[in-house]
Write a protein that holds these residues in place. Sequence first.
Motif, mmCIF file in Angstrom:
data_model
loop_
_atom_site.group_PDB
_atom_site.id
_atom_site.type_symbol
_atom_site.label_atom_id
_atom_site.label_comp_id
_atom_site.label_asym_id
_atom_site.label_seq_id
_atom_site.Cartn_x
_atom_site.Cartn_y
_atom_site.Cartn_z
ATOM 1 N N ASN A 153 -5.764 10.073 4.019
ATOM 2 C CA ASN A 153 -5.144 8.820 3.600
ATOM 3 C C ASN A 153 -4.233 8.298 4.703
ATOM 4 O OD1 ASN A 153 -4.003 7.006 1.156
ATOM 5 N ND2 ASN A 153 -2.295 7.738 2.381
ATOM 6 N N GLY A 154 -4.180 6.978 4.856
ATOM 7 C CA GLY A 154 -3.241 6.408 5.803
ATOM 8 C C GLY A 154 -3.552 4.975 6.153
ATOM 9 N N THR A 170 -2.148 4.562 0.592
ATOM 10 C CA THR A 170 -0.799 4.223 1.034
ATOM 11 C C THR A 170 -0.780 4.211 2.554
ATOM 12 O OG1 THR A 170 -0.050 6.517 1.085
ATOM 13 C CG2 THR A 170 0.191 5.336 -1.003
ATOM 14 N N ALA A 171 0.315 3.697 3.123
ATOM 15 C CA ALA A 171 0.413 3.613 4.575
ATOM 16 C C ALA A 171 0.756 4.958 5.205
ATOM 17 C CB ALA A 171 1.458 2.570 4.970
ATOM 18 N N LEU A 209 0.811 -1.196 0.000
ATOM 19 C CA LEU A 209 0.000 0.000 0.000
ATOM 20 C C LEU A 209 0.851 1.255 0.000
ATOM 21 C CD1 LEU A 209 -2.561 -1.379 2.479
ATOM 22 C CD2 LEU A 209 -2.513 -1.526 0.014
ATOM 23 N N CYS A 210 2.053 1.182 0.478
ATOM 24 C CA CYS A 210 3.051 2.162 0.093
ATOM 25 C C CYS A 210 4.121 1.373 -0.630
ATOM 26 C CB CYS A 210 3.635 2.917 1.294
ATOM 27 S SG CYS A 210 4.685 1.934 2.362
ATOM 28 N N ILE A 257 12.034 2.053 1.456
ATOM 29 C CA ILE A 257 10.707 2.479 1.894
ATOM 30 C C ILE A 257 10.412 3.848 1.303
ATOM 31 C CG2 ILE A 257 9.258 2.966 3.907
ATOM 32 C CD1 ILE A 257 11.439 1.200 5.438
ATOM 33 N N ALA A 258 9.277 3.941 0.579
ATOM 34 C CA ALA A 258 8.922 5.213 -0.066
ATOM 35 C C ALA A 258 7.414 5.314 -0.175
ATOM 36 C CB ALA A 258 9.559 5.322 -1.439
ATOM 37 N N SER A 259 6.895 6.493 0.049
ATOM 38 C CA SER A 259 5.474 6.743 -0.173
ATOM 39 C C SER A 259 5.167 6.638 -1.658
ATOM 40 C CB SER A 259 5.101 8.128 0.340
ATOM 41 O OG SER A 259 3.889 8.564 -0.222
#
Length: 822
Positions: A288-289, A264-265, A22-23, A68-70
Amino acid sequence: MHMTSRRKPERRARFCNMAVALCLVAAPLGAPRFAAAEATTPVQIDLPAQSLRQSLLDLANRTGVNIIASDALVAGLSAGAVSGVLTAEEAVAQLLSGTGLSARASGSDSLIIETSPDASSADDSGALLLNELTVTARRFEETLQDVPGSVFVLPDVEIERSNITDLDDIFLRTPNVNVVERGSPTTGDISIRGISNQIGDTGTGPTNGIYVDEIILNPTGRRIGTDPALFDLERVEVLYGPQGTTFGRGTIGGAINYVTKKPTAEFEASLEAELGSDPDGRLRGVINGAVLGEDLLNARLSFFGQAADGYFDTPNLDEEQGLDSSDYGVRLALRSQPTSRLTLDLTGSYERNNYTDTIQATLDSIEDEDLVYLPNEKGDLSADRFLTSFRAEYDTGFGTATSLTSFFMVEDGGVSDGDISALDALTFDAEAKTRSIAQEFRFNSATFDVPVLGQTSFILGTNFSFNRDETTFAQIAEDELVFGPPLIPFLLPVVGTNTFSTEREISNFAVFGDAIFEPVEGLEFGVGARFTVDRVKVVDDPAVVTGNFGLVVPPGPGFSASETFSGSSPKGSVKYDWTDNFSTYVVISTGYRSGGFNALAPTEELLTFDEEKAINYEGGFRSSWLDGDLSVNASAFAIYYKDMQVFTTGISLSNPVTVIQNAAKARSLGAEISIQARPVEGLFLGVDYGLAKTKYIEFVDELVGADRTGQRLPNAPTHTLNVISDYSLPVLDDRADAFLRGEYSYTSTVADGDGFQDRHLINLRSGLRAENYEVEVFVENLFDEVYRSGSSSAFIADLFGRPRHGEVGKTRRFGIRGRILF
């Protein structure tokens, strides 16, 4: 960013790899999926030029380092090729060069992608060059540079900065695209390369498909519901030419695909407000989250509301200005990745449009630029649009299996003044409903080597849909004497109600496939085909007449018919990368649309219409220059039609009769060119030009006995031109950017009804952009040009001896807009 066009087939092999959750994570925080490796350990790395999202994923798979990336941070960005013995840190640094992003180490085995501390809080002009954009035109993710075919993309940054909210705004930015209103702000007749929906709302499939996340909004060709509010989008893709292989049935002229932003997370929230001079206002928001951990469930909620007053005089109503509208909508998207291979998406959206009448003015007042609308009663109209979908994607190791299930429904109707005059002569009360259930299964293979054919990948899929249209229409006549020469050359008391209804059911089944071969480096061959079966059923109920209205419309006998149609639409392409920054392509594609029935045909010869077929020849090039600061893309095309389905209107018993006929031959010849540049820091320039020369090669209108051979197709402007200039300058100690933006749009004359004149529209915007806020003042249609945007109601006007009307485009509007990002 230096952009190269070389693409290894391995990227397709990992299209939608389920390790992207999701991210965008190669391994999510706190739960690594890969054996942890040191970010400083050198390994052999070979990555092609592709989307940044995919490059980061491939790098994580290769090194075992957690990256790790949005998804929102890297969406729409591309990266050049990276090759050599490198550490993960070194490779990431190369991938992020020129993006305004950087990598921060988190322990010895993780890298976090974030905005560079020394980067401007706004991204210079903020606009991406065309060749850097990510698209899904072939149902897998790739850069625009790699697509053999003409595609125009509006990324989210351009959608927001041009304040694009509906179809009208799309055509102001897109070459060889035009939109004509058809009596309702919720409908629009889209023309792509001069090819529009000439079959009204009684056909069997779309001329130009309108999609939201690959879900079609006009499966039967009906225009109601095809103009959704555009909010919280990742991008808009305009695909030119027949798209019947992988993008569904019909779509002979092309397709527009709205790609929404996915959950996304990372927590994200924004609120946007706008006040305009009509007067009008808009409010939008996004939240969002993560809901249940980063992988178990993420959610994205987006919403909007807007209201406006009319901008023309209504002398026959109690109010001088009139015809308000109000709209609101909400979309909820949920995403879950229970394993590294499986991704589940559930999305639901609802929109409501309320409006008091169509946006029409008399042709004389449009000419005089003093808009007047003549109804004597206010309309009460609305449209409700509901769309839900469930998508499951599973990475099998050899490829990705996808299941997409969707349900779409739109209801439109209400009461309006039928004669549009001071008379209490006629009222229209109409209701229309479209429902569509669709299921698609497809498999995108990994890349594998085949002797002689080289690196190979394929898509195989099947699609089923059931579509139902229901229309009920009532003409309510009051106690008035109506004189309407020349159609009714005598006084006729018409008192009562005439009601009729029509139902259409279209069941569609299709199988499709597409294969890509790369026998040598830089050379790509593509072949594909779609086979379609349509079951068409039409039921027209007899007219129910009360009072003496039957003197005008006698009760009909009713009509019912069904038939099965089938056809195929093959496609082939060749693309060659001459250098890392220059490629050419040739495409031959075909389109097919099933035949159907004219329930109200006045003669037996016009009772049915045949299948429509098209073949498209296209060639073009894509290029990137000056280390990626200049891109030039161009294409030329020739589309030839056989038995083109054309919507025509005639008169029977003093009433309009509309039927679909087949024009034996028609064609469209033309080109598109897009130039985008960053000549100096902070300045973005874009020029897009479209040429489409259309005509009927052979067409005799049997309804009215006219030879229309040689005439230009309706809703087909020959020239379209769009120019964008966006300049930004750091201010407030580099904490924000001040910007000035200009937008120019030109559309040449359109042959439709009484004819549309050419139009020149200019928008200006200025304000501040910062990391957490934006504020803008704007003026749209700077010189207040008055122009027609839709057809006039010629028959009703002539029947009641009143002036003809036509839809009117947006007049000058100024205001202020602000957005806060939390």
